[in-house]
Motif scaffolding. Structure first.
Motif, PDB file in Angstrom:
ATOM      1  N   THR A   1     -35.510 -30.542  -3.062  1.00  0.00           N
ATOM      2  CA  THR A   1     -35.250 -29.529  -3.760  1.00  0.00           C
ATOM      3  C   THR A   1     -34.503 -28.671  -2.746  1.00  0.00           C
ATOM      4  O   THR A   1     -35.442 -28.374  -1.374  1.00  0.00           O
ATOM      5  CB  THR A   1     -35.943 -28.143  -4.494  1.00  0.00           C
ATOM      6  N   VAL A   2     -33.709 -27.801  -2.257  1.00  0.00           N
ATOM      7  CA  VAL A   2     -32.662 -27.018  -1.619  1.00  0.00           C
ATOM      8  C   VAL A   2     -32.690 -25.807  -2.747  1.00  0.00           C
ATOM      9  O   VAL A   2     -32.236 -25.589  -3.466  1.00  0.00           O
ATOM     10  CB  VAL A   2     -31.437 -27.942  -1.064  1.00  0.00           C
ATOM     11  N   THR A   3     -33.001 -24.764  -1.504  1.00  0.00           N
ATOM     12  CA  THR A   3     -32.964 -23.388  -1.802  1.00  0.00           C
ATOM     13  C   THR A   3     -32.470 -22.575  -1.397  1.00  0.00           C
ATOM     14  O   THR A   3     -32.271 -22.547  -0.057  1.00  0.00           O
ATOM     15  CB  THR A   3     -35.074 -22.508  -2.274  1.00  0.00           C
ATOM     16  N   GLY A   4     -31.679 -21.928  -1.655  1.00  0.00           N
ATOM     17  CA  GLY A   4     -31.567 -20.465  -0.628  1.00  0.00           C
ATOM     18  C   GLY A   4     -30.431 -19.390  -1.687  1.00  0.00           C
ATOM     19  O   GLY A   4     -30.404 -19.112  -2.653  1.00  0.00           O
ATOM     20  N   THR A   5     -30.130 -18.549  -1.105  1.00  0.00           N
ATOM     21  CA  THR A   5     -29.307 -17.038  -1.527  1.00  0.00           C
ATOM     22  C   THR A   5     -27.637 -17.320  -0.684  1.00  0.00           C
ATOM     23  O   THR A   5     -27.773 -16.972   0.319  1.00  0.00           O
ATOM     24  CB  THR A   5     -29.838 -16.148  -1.237  1.00  0.00           C
ATOM     25  N   ASN A   6     -26.566 -17.731  -1.855  1.00  0.00           N
ATOM     26  CA  ASN A   6     -25.393 -17.243  -0.994  1.00  0.00           C
ATOM     27  C   ASN A   6     -25.162 -16.035  -1.372  1.00  0.00           C
ATOM     28  O   ASN A   6     -24.710 -15.181  -1.686  1.00  0.00           O
ATOM     29  CB  ASN A   6     -25.112 -18.252  -2.619  1.00  0.00           C
TER      30      ASN A   6
ATOM     31  N   LEU B   1     -35.138 -26.738   2.362  1.00  0.00           N
ATOM     32  CA  LEU B   1     -35.530 -27.674   2.333  1.00  0.00           C
ATOM     33  C   LEU B   1     -36.599 -27.749   1.677  1.00  0.00           C
ATOM     34  O   LEU B   1     -37.586 -27.798   2.310  1.00  0.00           O
ATOM     35  CB  LEU B   1     -34.850 -29.119   2.915  1.00  0.00           C
ATOM     36  N   ILE B   2     -36.791 -28.726   0.511  1.00  0.00           N
ATOM     37  CA  ILE B   2     -37.796 -29.222  -0.082  1.00  0.00           C
ATOM     38  C   ILE B   2     -38.607 -30.094   0.024  1.00  0.00           C
ATOM     39  O   ILE B   2     -37.701 -30.687  -0.795  1.00  0.00           O
ATOM     40  CB  ILE B   2     -38.839 -27.522  -0.783  1.00  0.00           C
ATOM     41  N   VAL B   3     -38.899 -31.078   0.688  1.00  0.00           N
ATOM     42  CA  VAL B   3     -39.335 -32.585   0.502  1.00  0.00           C
ATOM     43  C   VAL B   3     -39.789 -32.653  -0.753  1.00  0.00           C
ATOM     44  O   VAL B   3     -41.407 -32.535  -0.452  1.00  0.00           O
ATOM     45  CB  VAL B   3     -39.322 -33.250   2.092  1.00  0.00           C
ATOM     46  N   TRP B   4     -40.179 -33.824  -1.382  1.00  0.00           N
ATOM     47  CA  TRP B   4     -41.133 -33.993  -2.944  1.00  0.00           C
ATOM     48  C   TRP B   4     -41.216 -35.250  -2.744  1.00  0.00           C
ATOM     49  O   TRP B   4     -42.428 -36.039  -2.879  1.00  0.00           O
ATOM     50  CB  TRP B   4     -39.720 -33.722  -4.346  1.00  0.00           C
TER      51      TRP B   4
ATOM     52  N   VAL C   1     -31.341 -26.351  -6.631  1.00  0.00           N
ATOM     53  CA  VAL C   1     -31.173 -27.847  -6.767  1.00  0.00           C
ATOM     54  C   VAL C   1     -31.383 -28.854  -6.685  1.00  0.00           C
ATOM     55  O   VAL C   1     -32.279 -28.911  -4.787  1.00  0.00           O
ATOM     56  CB  VAL C   1     -29.804 -27.442  -5.784  1.00  0.00           C
ATOM     57  N   ARG C   2     -31.887 -29.938  -7.373  1.00  0.00           N
ATOM     58  CA  ARG C   2     -32.487 -30.876  -6.388  1.00  0.00           C
ATOM     59  C   ARG C   2     -31.218 -31.863  -5.928  1.00  0.00           C
ATOM     60  O   ARG C   2     -30.000 -31.731  -6.027  1.00  0.00           O
ATOM     61  CB  ARG C   2     -33.273 -31.588  -7.585  1.00  0.00           C
ATOM     62  N   TYR C   3     -31.805 -32.811  -4.687  1.00  0.00           N
ATOM     63  CA  TYR C   3     -30.822 -33.256  -3.886  1.00  0.00           C
ATOM     64  C   TYR C   3     -31.790 -34.485  -3.659  1.00  0.00           C
ATOM     65  O   TYR C   3     -32.861 -34.944  -3.420  1.00  0.00           O
ATOM     66  CB  TYR C   3     -30.850 -32.411  -2.442  1.00  0.00           C
TER      67      TYR C   3
ATOM     68  N   ALA D   1     -37.044 -30.561   9.328  1.00  0.00           N
ATOM     69  CA  ALA D   1     -37.408 -29.065   9.963  1.00  0.00           C
ATOM     70  C   ALA D   1     -36.502 -28.179  10.964  1.00  0.00           C
ATOM     71  O   ALA D   1     -36.575 -27.209  10.896  1.00  0.00           O
ATOM     72  CB  ALA D   1     -38.451 -29.771  10.664  1.00  0.00           C
ATOM     73  N   ALA D   2     -35.728 -28.659  11.195  1.00  0.00           N
ATOM     74  CA  ALA D   2     -34.608 -28.421  11.832  1.00  0.00           C
ATOM     75  C   ALA D   2     -33.413 -27.972  11.437  1.00  0.00           C
ATOM     76  O   ALA D   2     -32.950 -26.072  11.908  1.00  0.00           O
ATOM     77  CB  ALA D   2     -33.721 -29.506  13.177  1.00  0.00           C
ATOM     78  N   ILE D   3     -33.157 -28.032  10.558  1.00  0.00           N
ATOM     79  CA  ILE D   3     -32.386 -27.471   9.030  1.00  0.00           C
ATOM     80  C   ILE D   3     -33.197 -26.760   8.461  1.00  0.00           C
ATOM     81  O   ILE D   3     -32.374 -25.149   8.303  1.00  0.00           O
ATOM     82  CB  ILE D   3     -31.901 -28.443   8.005  1.00  0.00           C
ATOM     83  N   ASN D   4     -34.769 -26.626   8.526  1.00  0.00           N
ATOM     84  CA  ASN D   4     -35.229 -25.325   7.976  1.00  0.00           C
ATOM     85  C   ASN D   4     -35.580 -24.542   8.865  1.00  0.00           C
ATOM     86  O   ASN D   4     -34.792 -22.783   7.959  1.00  0.00           O
ATOM     87  CB  ASN D   4     -36.647 -25.503   7.422  1.00  0.00           C
TER      88      ASN D   4
END
Length: 149
Positions: free
Chosen positions: A79-84, A62-65, A105-107, A13-16
């Protein structure tokens, strides 16, 4: 939910939220985080790591599966999503320029938790998958010469 899972979910949650203070409250002051970019020892280096990632990917999520706990270990599949849109340090220390491209990307994250604090974090992901999404190419340092087997 166990205390170990709770601290890891608070970290997500803090990362998001891109909340560095909340991120650092999840770690022991002497924690170590290991990933393809290297080792971050202690709060200051872990803080730099998270800040750097957010600068490179300001919309990172981060989307936790799946969450699995075994004793003091907590594992997340995500899965980590974002725009560089910012600079990003690559494994080996090179810095990639902003690409404007998005990643998904799957992490796999493995945490060791003691006394409601993360003491160790290991991150695994397919670097080639991420770099391909960013438009990077795999280049060999010493390509084989013509006619070599």
């Amino acid at each position: 939910m166990s205390e170990a899972c709770d601290v890891v979910h608070r970290l997500v949650a803090a990362i998001n939220d891109h909340d560095l203070d909340a991120v650092l409250r999840c770690y022991s002051p002497t924690a170590a985080a290991v990933g393809p970019q290297g080792v971050a020892d202690g709060s200051e280096e872990i803080g730099f790591y998270h800040t750097h990632i957010w600068e490179g990917f300001p919309d990172l999520r981060l989307i936790v599966w799946e969450t699995v706990q075994f004793g003091d270990l907590v594992m997340l599949e995500s899965t980590v999503t974002g725009t560089n849109t910012g600079l990003f340090i690559l494994p080996g220390g090179d810095v990639a320029d902003r690409t404007g491209k998005s990643i998904s990307v799957r992490y796999c994250w493995v945490f060791t938790v003691e006394s409601a604090e993360i003491v160790a974090q290991r991150v695994y992901y397919d670097q080639l998958e991420m770099y391909a999404q960013l438009g990077a190419r795999l280049v060999l340092d010493d390509p084989p010469s013509q006619g070599s087997a």
